[in-house]
Design a protein around this motif. Sequence first.
Motif, PDB file in Angstrom:
ATOM      1  N   GLY A  34      21.914  38.248  21.690  1.00  0.00           N
ATOM      2  CA  GLY A  34      20.945  38.712  22.673  1.00  0.00           C
ATOM      3  C   GLY A  34      20.101  37.554  23.160  1.00  0.00           C
ATOM      4  N   ARG A  35      19.466  37.756  24.274  1.00  0.00           N
ATOM      5  CA  ARG A  35      18.708  36.682  24.925  1.00  0.00           C
ATOM      6  C   ARG A  35      17.498  36.216  24.124  1.00  0.00           C
ATOM      7  NH1 ARG A  35      20.107  35.327  29.980  1.00  0.00           N
ATOM      8  NH2 ARG A  35      21.568  36.686  31.042  1.00  0.00           N
ATOM      9  N   ASN A  36      16.889  37.092  23.345  1.00  0.00           N
ATOM     10  CA  ASN A  36      15.655  36.739  22.638  1.00  0.00           C
ATOM     11  C   ASN A  36      15.850  35.629  21.615  1.00  0.00           C
ATOM     12  OD1 ASN A  36      14.334  38.702  24.082  1.00  0.00           O
ATOM     13  ND2 ASN A  36      14.446  40.218  22.462  1.00  0.00           N
ATOM     14  N   HIS A  37      17.018  35.529  21.033  1.00  0.00           N
ATOM     15  CA  HIS A  37      17.253  34.554  19.975  1.00  0.00           C
ATOM     16  C   HIS A  37      18.196  33.426  20.378  1.00  0.00           C
ATOM     17  CE1 HIS A  37      15.168  37.133  17.192  1.00  0.00           C
ATOM     18  NE2 HIS A  37      15.912  38.146  17.602  1.00  0.00           N
ATOM     19  N   ALA A  38      18.828  33.532  21.508  1.00  0.00           N
ATOM     20  CA  ALA A  38      19.881  32.591  21.888  1.00  0.00           C
ATOM     21  C   ALA A  38      19.388  31.153  21.985  1.00  0.00           C
ATOM     22  CB  ALA A  38      20.528  33.014  23.199  1.00  0.00           C
ATOM     23  N   GLU A  39      18.261  30.917  22.601  1.00  0.00           N
ATOM     24  CA  GLU A  39      17.777  29.539  22.747  1.00  0.00           C
ATOM     25  C   GLU A  39      17.447  28.920  21.397  1.00  0.00           C
ATOM     26  OE1 GLU A  39      14.663  29.362  25.646  1.00  0.00           O
ATOM     27  OE2 GLU A  39      16.037  29.810  27.298  1.00  0.00           O
ATOM     28  N   ASP A  40      16.877  29.724  20.488  1.00  0.00           N
ATOM     29  CA  ASP A  40      16.576  29.213  19.146  1.00  0.00           C
ATOM     30  C   ASP A  40      17.852  28.854  18.388  1.00  0.00           C
ATOM     31  OD1 ASP A  40      13.840  29.494  19.545  1.00  0.00           O
ATOM     32  OD2 ASP A  40      13.759  31.469  18.587  1.00  0.00           O
ATOM     33  N   VAL A  41      18.857  29.701  18.493  1.00  0.00           N
ATOM     34  CA  VAL A  41      20.124  29.439  17.807  1.00  0.00           C
ATOM     35  C   VAL A  41      20.784  28.191  18.390  1.00  0.00           C
ATOM     36  CG1 VAL A  41      22.451  30.327  17.368  1.00  0.00           C
ATOM     37  CG2 VAL A  41      20.457  31.844  17.148  1.00  0.00           C
ATOM     38  N   ALA A  42      20.794  28.061  19.697  1.00  0.00           N
ATOM     39  CA  ALA A  42      21.383  26.883  20.339  1.00  0.00           C
ATOM     40  C   ALA A  42      20.620  25.620  19.936  1.00  0.00           C
ATOM     41  CB  ALA A  42      21.402  27.049  21.854  1.00  0.00           C
ATOM     42  N   ALA A  43      19.299  25.708  19.883  1.00  0.00           N
ATOM     43  CA  ALA A  43      18.495  24.554  19.470  1.00  0.00           C
ATOM     44  C   ALA A  43      18.811  24.168  18.036  1.00  0.00           C
ATOM     45  CB  ALA A  43      17.009  24.870  19.620  1.00  0.00           C
ATOM     46  N   ASP A  44      18.955  25.142  17.164  1.00  0.00           N
ATOM     47  CA  ASP A  44      19.318  24.855  15.771  1.00  0.00           C
ATOM     48  C   ASP A  44      20.683  24.185  15.693  1.00  0.00           C
ATOM     49  OD1 ASP A  44      16.939  25.861  14.813  1.00  0.00           O
ATOM     50  OD2 ASP A  44      17.796  27.791  14.175  1.00  0.00           O
ATOM     51  N   ALA A  45      21.613  24.641  16.496  1.00  0.00           N
ATOM     52  CA  ALA A  45      22.954  24.036  16.507  1.00  0.00           C
ATOM     53  C   ALA A  45      22.874  22.571  16.928  1.00  0.00           C
ATOM     54  CB  ALA A  45      23.879  24.812  17.439  1.00  0.00           C
ATOM     55  N   PHE A  46      22.081  22.279  17.940  1.00  0.00           N
ATOM     56  CA  PHE A  46      21.976  20.896  18.396  1.00  0.00           C
ATOM     57  C   PHE A  46      21.166  20.036  17.442  1.00  0.00           C
ATOM     58  CE2 PHE A  46      23.773  22.333  22.379  1.00  0.00           C
ATOM     59  CZ  PHE A  46      24.632  21.277  22.631  1.00  0.00           C
ATOM     60  N   LEU A  47      20.281  20.641  16.669  1.00  0.00           N
ATOM     61  CA  LEU A  47      19.594  19.890  15.621  1.00  0.00           C
ATOM     62  C   LEU A  47      20.597  19.428  14.576  1.00  0.00           C
ATOM     63  CD1 LEU A  47      17.024  18.823  14.317  1.00  0.00           C
ATOM     64  CD2 LEU A  47      16.709  21.091  13.288  1.00  0.00           C
ATOM     65  N   VAL A  48      21.523  20.285  14.213  1.00  0.00           N
ATOM     66  CA  VAL A  48      22.581  19.917  13.274  1.00  0.00           C
ATOM     67  C   VAL A  48      23.440  18.805  13.869  1.00  0.00           C
ATOM     68  CG1 VAL A  48      24.662  20.728  12.090  1.00  0.00           C
ATOM     69  CG2 VAL A  48      22.600  22.163  12.123  1.00  0.00           C
ATOM     70  N   VAL A  49      23.767  18.916  15.149  1.00  0.00           N
ATOM     71  CA  VAL A  49      24.561  17.877  15.809  1.00  0.00           C
ATOM     72  C   VAL A  49      23.822  16.546  15.765  1.00  0.00           C
ATOM     73  CG1 VAL A  49      25.465  17.093  18.036  1.00  0.00           C
ATOM     74  CG2 VAL A  49      25.799  19.463  17.321  1.00  0.00           C
ATOM     75  N   TRP A  50      22.538  16.556  16.094  1.00  0.00           N
ATOM     76  CA  TRP A  50      21.747  15.315  16.105  1.00  0.00           C
ATOM     77  C   TRP A  50      21.733  14.666  14.727  1.00  0.00           C
ATOM     78  CZ3 TRP A  50      20.012  11.753  19.202  1.00  0.00           C
ATOM     79  CH2 TRP A  50      19.023  10.875  18.758  1.00  0.00           C
ATOM     80  N   ARG A  51      21.515  15.491  13.714  1.00  0.00           N
ATOM     81  CA  ARG A  51      21.416  14.959  12.349  1.00  0.00           C
ATOM     82  C   ARG A  51      22.757  14.423  11.847  1.00  0.00           C
ATOM     83  NH1 ARG A  51      17.620  19.638   9.660  1.00  0.00           N
ATOM     84  NH2 ARG A  51      15.636  18.853  10.503  1.00  0.00           N
ATOM     85  N   SER A  52      23.841  14.962  12.310  1.00  0.00           N
ATOM     86  CA  SER A  52      25.147  14.547  11.788  1.00  0.00           C
ATOM     87  C   SER A  52      25.933  13.696  12.771  1.00  0.00           C
ATOM     88  CB  SER A  52      25.965  15.779  11.385  1.00  0.00           C
ATOM     89  OG  SER A  52      26.180  16.617  12.507  1.00  0.00           O
ATOM     90  N   LEU A  53      25.321  13.262  13.823  1.00  0.00           N
ATOM     91  CA  LEU A  53      26.017  12.508  14.861  1.00  0.00           C
ATOM     92  C   LEU A  53      26.636  11.218  14.357  1.00  0.00           C
ATOM     93  CD1 LEU A  53      26.593  12.953  17.842  1.00  0.00           C
ATOM     94  CD2 LEU A  53      24.580  11.597  18.371  1.00  0.00           C
ATOM     95  N   ASP A  54      26.013  10.579  13.407  1.00  0.00           N
ATOM     96  CA  ASP A  54      26.518   9.286  12.906  1.00  0.00           C
ATOM     97  C   ASP A  54      27.640   9.437  11.886  1.00  0.00           C
ATOM     98  OD1 ASP A  54      24.804   7.816  14.502  1.00  0.00           O
ATOM     99  OD2 ASP A  54      23.214   7.814  13.000  1.00  0.00           O
ATOM    100  N   GLU A  55      27.900  10.655  11.460  1.00  0.00           N
ATOM    101  CA  GLU A  55      28.935  10.862  10.434  1.00  0.00           C
ATOM    102  C   GLU A  55      30.313  10.827  11.023  1.00  0.00           C
ATOM    103  OE1 GLU A  55      28.038  14.425   8.310  1.00  0.00           O
ATOM    104  OE2 GLU A  55      26.117  13.637   7.675  1.00  0.00           O
TER     105      GLU A  55
END
Length: 55
Positions: A34-55
């Motif tokens: 649903g729209r209410n949580h989508a941006e938060d979930v996407a942001a969390d996903a990209f936080l994981v990407v940022w943290r693991s980008l060098d791996e």
Amino acid sequence: MSHASRAPDREHTFRSLYEAVYPDLLRFVQRRTGRNHAEDVAADAFLVVWRSLDE
């Protein structure tokens, strides 16, 4: 190679990935959460990407 010299490349890589993937990811998440949580979930996903980008 020092961490400082890699930073611009890392940021460029992240920005390119974000720009290419974010719209599709957001639509995917909206369909499942649903729209209410989508941006938060996407942001969390990209936080994981940022943290693991060098791996």
